[in-house]
Design a protein around this motif. Structure first.
Motif, PDB file in Angstrom:
ATOM      1  N   SER A 127      33.042  40.914  50.464  1.00  0.00           N
ATOM      2  CA  SER A 127      33.930  41.438  49.428  1.00  0.00           C
ATOM      3  C   SER A 127      35.030  40.427  49.101  1.00  0.00           C
ATOM      4  CB  SER A 127      34.568  42.747  49.903  1.00  0.00           C
ATOM      5  OG  SER A 127      35.625  43.132  49.042  1.00  0.00           O
TER       6      SER A 127
ATOM      7  N   SER B  69      30.563  46.058  40.100  1.00  0.00           N
ATOM      8  CA  SER B  69      31.995  46.282  40.271  1.00  0.00           C
ATOM      9  C   SER B  69      32.534  46.905  38.996  1.00  0.00           C
ATOM     10  CB  SER B  69      32.719  44.962  40.535  1.00  0.00           C
ATOM     11  OG  SER B  69      32.195  44.290  41.642  1.00  0.00           O
TER      12      SER B  69
ATOM     13  N   GLY C 100      27.231  51.605  42.475  1.00  0.00           N
ATOM     14  CA  GLY C 100      27.610  50.284  42.940  1.00  0.00           C
ATOM     15  C   GLY C 100      26.458  49.334  43.108  1.00  0.00           C
TER      16      GLY C 100
ATOM     17  N   TYR D 172      38.377  39.510  37.373  1.00  0.00           N
ATOM     18  CA  TYR D 172      39.012  40.811  37.185  1.00  0.00           C
ATOM     19  C   TYR D 172      40.415  40.668  36.593  1.00  0.00           C
ATOM     20  CZ  TYR D 172      35.185  41.640  40.395  1.00  0.00           C
ATOM     21  OH  TYR D 172      33.948  41.648  40.982  1.00  0.00           O
TER      22      TYR D 172
ATOM     23  N   ASP E 197      35.159  47.892  44.240  1.00  0.00           N
ATOM     24  CA  ASP E 197      34.101  47.101  44.874  1.00  0.00           C
ATOM     25  C   ASP E 197      33.976  45.691  44.283  1.00  0.00           C
ATOM     26  OD1 ASP E 197      33.430  49.101  46.669  1.00  0.00           O
ATOM     27  OD2 ASP E 197      31.883  49.958  45.391  1.00  0.00           O
ATOM     28  N   PRO E 198      35.038  44.895  44.329  1.00  0.00           N
ATOM     29  CA  PRO E 198      34.962  43.549  43.756  1.00  0.00           C
ATOM     30  C   PRO E 198      34.015  42.639  44.535  1.00  0.00           C
ATOM     31  CG  PRO E 198      37.015  43.827  44.962  1.00  0.00           C
ATOM     32  CD  PRO E 198      36.370  45.183  44.902  1.00  0.00           C
TER      33      PRO E 198
ATOM     34  N   GLU F 131      37.700  49.817  47.809  1.00  0.00           N
ATOM     35  CA  GLU F 131      36.365  49.628  48.387  1.00  0.00           C
ATOM     36  C   GLU F 131      35.768  51.008  48.630  1.00  0.00           C
ATOM     37  OE1 GLU F 131      35.057  46.753  48.524  1.00  0.00           O
ATOM     38  OE2 GLU F 131      36.558  45.255  49.059  1.00  0.00           O
TER      39      GLU F 131
END
Length: 248
Positions: free
Chosen positions: A63, A15, A179, A38, A30-31, A54
């Motif tokens: 996600s 991420s 990613g 974050y 993209d967590p 995303e």
């Protein structure tokens, strides 16, 4: 510019927090981890999270994007035609996300999934040229993403061929921040080094070096690995179509 890479090992994925410290604006891409991870990183950089992006609807992990949106009030960004059931900010090829002195330009790069996007990042305090590209599961270090998790392997491969050739036209100095990295179920010959450059991948990435579409499709259809456990269910959960799944 402030960039933070978060490497996750269960499941394997990367991420990113990208933003402008001067203007205090950031995006998370993209967590995977809990929102607090974050939020702390953004606070440390003096930024608020304006966008949660995303690159695609994931099939290998659940996600945390919607939870992060709930914690921040950020816009939830996906490709405009993403097949999801919840509200989001739809973007298309060429759109830009404003992050103060930083811009993130959307590149629609279907193949791994039809809705996949990459983000081409420019820091205008340094140059008007792009600095790096967040490639999600399209171009990774050592390989390209698999193509059968959201469509047929052949259809996905034909789309991915065009997307890969487009990324290959970027300047060689542009850095690649993917990613996923070695061990991910979303690629085959991935490196454990989670960043690269367009120039290096053009020289040494076997899949990216294939310039004939038919040969590329044949390459992608050979030795397809097993899908992630419950991949279809996880993708449906991430699309808001189911409420529960057991991630890989």
């Amino acid at each position: 510019m402030i960039v933070r890479q978060f490497l996750n090992d269960t499941p394997i994925g990367a991420s990113y927090l990208v933003g402008c410290g001067g203007k205090g604006i950031a995006a998370v891409i993209d967590p995977i981890r809990e929102p607090s991870v974050y939020l702390r990183a953004a606070e440390a950089g003096g930024m608020h999270i304006a966008f949660v992006v995303e690159t695609h609807i994931h099939a290998d992990h659940i996600s945390t994007g919607r939870a992060l949106v709930g914690a921040t009030g950020a816009d939830y960004v996906l490709f405009a035609d993403a097949p999801v059931s919840y509200p989001f900010k739809g973007v298309r090829d060429g759109d830009e996300l404003p992050l103060g002195n930083v811009t993130a330009r959307v590149l629609h790069t279907p193949g791994h999934t039809p809705e996949h996007i990459c983000l081409l990042i420019t820091d205008r305090t340094r140059a008007d040229e792009p600095w790096f590209v967040l490639t999600g599961h399209t171009l990774m270090v050592g390989d390209l993403g698999r193509t059968e998790l959201a469509t047929s392997v052949e259809e996905g491969a034909r789309d991915l061929f065009r997307s890969a050739r487009r990324l290959a036209t970027l300047p060689d100095y542009v850095e690649v921040l993917p990613g996923a990295y070695a061990g991910s179920v979303c690629g085959r010959s991935l490196s454990g080094k989670p960043w690269s450059s367009i120039g290096f991948e053009k020289r040494f990435n076997k899949a990216l070096r294939i310039e004939n579409e038919a040969a590329f499709v044949a390459h992608m259809m050979a030795d397809i690995p097993l899908p992630p456990p419950e991949a279809a269910k996880i993708r449906e959960v991430n699309a808001g179509l189911q409420t529960r799944a057991t991630p890989a």
